[in-house]
Write a protein that holds these residues in place. Structure first.
Motif, PDB file in Angstrom:
ATOM      1  N   ILE A   1       0.807  -1.228  -0.091  1.00 54.10           N
ATOM      2  CA  ILE A   1       0.113   0.014   0.163  1.00 54.10           C
ATOM      3  C   ILE A   1       0.873   1.163   0.115  1.00 54.10           C
ATOM      4  O   ILE A   1       0.559   2.328  -0.523  1.00 54.10           O
ATOM      5  CB  ILE A   1      -0.970  -0.080   1.309  1.00 54.10           C
ATOM      6  CG1 ILE A   1      -2.019  -1.112   0.994  1.00 54.10           C
ATOM      7  CG2 ILE A   1      -1.497   1.389   1.488  1.00 54.10           C
ATOM      8  CD1 ILE A   1      -2.925  -1.617   2.102  1.00 54.10           C
ATOM      9  N   GLY A   2       2.250   0.977   0.693  1.00 51.51           N
ATOM     10  CA  GLY A   2       2.966   2.254   0.794  1.00 51.51           C
ATOM     11  C   GLY A   2       3.376   2.640  -0.487  1.00 51.51           C
ATOM     12  O   GLY A   2       3.609   3.812  -1.109  1.00 51.51           O
ATOM     13  N   ALA A   3       3.765   1.510  -1.424  1.00 56.84           N
ATOM     14  CA  ALA A   3       4.341   1.475  -2.730  1.00 56.84           C
ATOM     15  C   ALA A   3       3.389   2.086  -3.954  1.00 56.84           C
ATOM     16  O   ALA A   3       3.653   2.801  -4.689  1.00 56.84           O
ATOM     17  CB  ALA A   3       5.011   0.425  -3.097  1.00 56.84           C
ATOM     18  N   GLU A   4       1.921   1.557  -3.453  1.00 56.42           N
ATOM     19  CA  GLU A   4       1.081   2.233  -4.437  1.00 56.42           C
ATOM     20  C   GLU A   4       0.851   3.729  -3.954  1.00 56.42           C
ATOM     21  O   GLU A   4       0.426   4.438  -5.102  1.00 56.42           O
ATOM     22  CB  GLU A   4      -0.317   1.407  -4.318  1.00 56.42           C
ATOM     23  CG  GLU A   4      -0.330   0.030  -4.743  1.00 56.42           C
ATOM     24  CD  GLU A   4      -1.315  -0.758  -4.091  1.00 56.42           C
ATOM     25  OE1 GLU A   4      -2.269  -0.239  -3.547  1.00 56.42           O
ATOM     26  OE2 GLU A   4      -1.522  -1.979  -4.485  1.00 56.42           O
ATOM     27  N   ALA A   5       1.073   4.121  -2.948  1.00 54.76           N
ATOM     28  CA  ALA A   5       0.630   5.613  -2.558  1.00 54.76           C
ATOM     29  C   ALA A   5       2.051   6.566  -3.138  1.00 54.76           C
ATOM     30  O   ALA A   5       1.670   7.826  -3.240  1.00 54.76           O
ATOM     31  CB  ALA A   5       0.506   5.915  -0.924  1.00 54.76           C
ATOM     32  N   ALA A   6       3.016   6.014  -3.460  1.00 55.29           N
ATOM     33  CA  ALA A   6       4.168   6.668  -4.043  1.00 55.29           C
ATOM     34  C   ALA A   6       4.004   7.127  -5.397  1.00 55.29           C
ATOM     35  O   ALA A   6       4.381   6.103  -6.185  1.00 55.29           O
ATOM     36  CB  ALA A   6       5.677   5.968  -3.575  1.00 55.29           C
ATOM     37  N   LYS A   7       3.837   8.174  -5.685  1.00 57.34           N
ATOM     38  CA  LYS A   7       3.621   8.610  -7.217  1.00 57.34           C
ATOM     39  C   LYS A   7       4.795   9.513  -7.616  1.00 57.34           C
ATOM     40  O   LYS A   7       5.196  10.397  -6.869  1.00 57.34           O
ATOM     41  CB  LYS A   7       2.132   9.358  -7.261  1.00 57.34           C
ATOM     42  CG  LYS A   7       1.089   8.590  -6.792  1.00 57.34           C
ATOM     43  CD  LYS A   7       0.797   7.139  -7.892  1.00 57.34           C
ATOM     44  CE  LYS A   7      -0.454   6.468  -7.265  1.00 57.34           C
ATOM     45  NZ  LYS A   7      -0.633   5.172  -8.000  1.00 57.34           N
ATOM     46  N   PRO A   8       5.004   9.558  -8.868  1.00 56.90           N
ATOM     47  CA  PRO A   8       5.917  10.374  -9.497  1.00 56.90           C
ATOM     48  C   PRO A   8       5.368  11.707  -9.306  1.00 56.90           C
ATOM     49  O   PRO A   8       4.286  12.223  -9.507  1.00 56.90           O
ATOM     50  CB  PRO A   8       6.141  10.093 -10.879  1.00 56.90           C
ATOM     51  CG  PRO A   8       4.780   9.392 -11.275  1.00 56.90           C
ATOM     52  CD  PRO A   8       4.589   8.784  -9.991  1.00 56.90           C
ATOM     53  N   TRP A   9       6.068  12.922  -8.741  1.00 55.15           N
ATOM     54  CA  TRP A   9       5.641  14.082  -8.577  1.00 55.15           C
ATOM     55  C   TRP A   9       4.677  14.358  -7.424  1.00 55.15           C
ATOM     56  O   TRP A   9       4.176  15.249  -7.104  1.00 55.15           O
ATOM     57  CB  TRP A   9       5.103  14.756  -9.680  1.00 55.15           C
ATOM     58  CG  TRP A   9       6.085  14.755 -11.095  1.00 55.15           C
ATOM     59  CD1 TRP A   9       5.893  13.737 -12.066  1.00 55.15           C
ATOM     60  CD2 TRP A   9       7.403  15.450 -11.276  1.00 55.15           C
ATOM     61  NE1 TRP A   9       6.940  13.874 -12.932  1.00 55.15           N
ATOM     62  CE2 TRP A   9       7.772  14.532 -12.349  1.00 55.15           C
ATOM     63  CE3 TRP A   9       8.087  16.269 -10.595  1.00 55.15           C
ATOM     64  CZ2 TRP A   9       9.184  15.075 -12.639  1.00 55.15           C
ATOM     65  CZ3 TRP A   9       9.371  16.671 -10.948  1.00 55.15           C
ATOM     66  CH2 TRP A   9      10.005  16.111 -11.951  1.00 55.15           C
TER      67      TRP A   9
END
Length: 252
Positions: A136-144
């Motif tokens: 879930i943390g990885a999914e929340a990490a977005k470019p910009w």
């Protein structure tokens, strides 16, 4: 009082800024914390980091005095557990094995949870939710987007399941050094943190506790981190590359 702008991003004098530069500078000029240029890895560096995640020499051995090649953290040990012949694994134990490696000067970092035989439903849930927190943390990490989005998403899922999130330790940039910027907190700091830019490489490694988020360090070895209430803890970790489309796992 005016907000102080930390000017991490610079364009060389006499050089026209690229579209990438302009995008980063736009965030910086609005007062956001942006990465330094050296945190953006080149394709050659990314490939080197990717290779180091497959086979390499251990990075922890003798790092700031750590005496072993990997960290093995059993039950209530959160992280930095020191392997020992005196620690005999028993039915129902859960253990995190944290492996950090170096190859040709490039670093990578990952950890996995293992269950010894059959364990309790409570420990099974802890291990599962800890892995979900990583995902879930990885999914929340977005470019910009921003580093703070990661901890916000992780803490929401952990707390919904009745677990605590360790605050004293965090994920981190990695690749050219063992630990680089940014620090990646896994709890909701209520701050944006650093801007996430394509080309950055960092770990997400939430430490999820069955009880309190509070921890202490074993005074005898100065390394082993233990839950304050001595209830079990679980952790999963990957090294990620930020791309224009989201995170890519470099440590399969």
């Amino acid at each position: 009082m005016a907000h102080k702008i930390i000017r991490n991003w610079h364009v060389a004098p006499g050089t026209a800024p690229t579209d990438f530069d302009k995008r980063v500078l736009g965030f910086q000029n609005r007062g956001e914390l942006v990465p330094k240029r050296e945190l953006i890895k080149t394709p050659e560096q990314i490939e080197g980091i990717r290779r180091s995640g497959v086979v390499a020499i251990p990075a922890p051995l003798n790092y700031e005095g750590f005496p072993k090649s990997v960290c093995t953290s059993i039950n209530e040990v959160v992280c930095h557990g020191i392997p020992s012949e005196d620690d005999i694994l028993e039915e129902g134990d859960i253990i995190n094995v944290d492996v950090s490696t170096i190859l040709d000067g490039y670093y990578s970092d990952a950890s996995r949870m293992f269950v010894i035989g059959q364990t309790t439903p409570e420990k099974e849930k802890l291990v599962r939710v800890a892995k979900e927190c990583l995902e879930i943390g990885a999914e929340a990490a977005k470019p910009w987007g921003f580093v703070g989005d990661i901890g916000k998403a992780i803490s929401r899922h952990a707390h919904k399941n009745g677990f605590g999130v360790v605050r004293a330790l965090c994920g981190h940039g990695v690749g050219l050094e063992f630990h680089e910027e940014p620090e990646v907190d896994h709890y909701n700091t209520h701050r944006k943190g650093m801007l996430l830019v394509p080309g950055m490489v960092f770990t997400i490694e939430p430490m999820i506790n069955m009880g309190t988020w509070e921890v202490f360090i074993d005074e005898e070895d100065g390394w082993t981190v233990v839950t304050e209430d001595e209830l079990p803890s679980a952790q999963w970790e990957h090294t990620f590359l930020m791309t224009e489309h989201g995170l890519e796992i470099l440590t399969h």
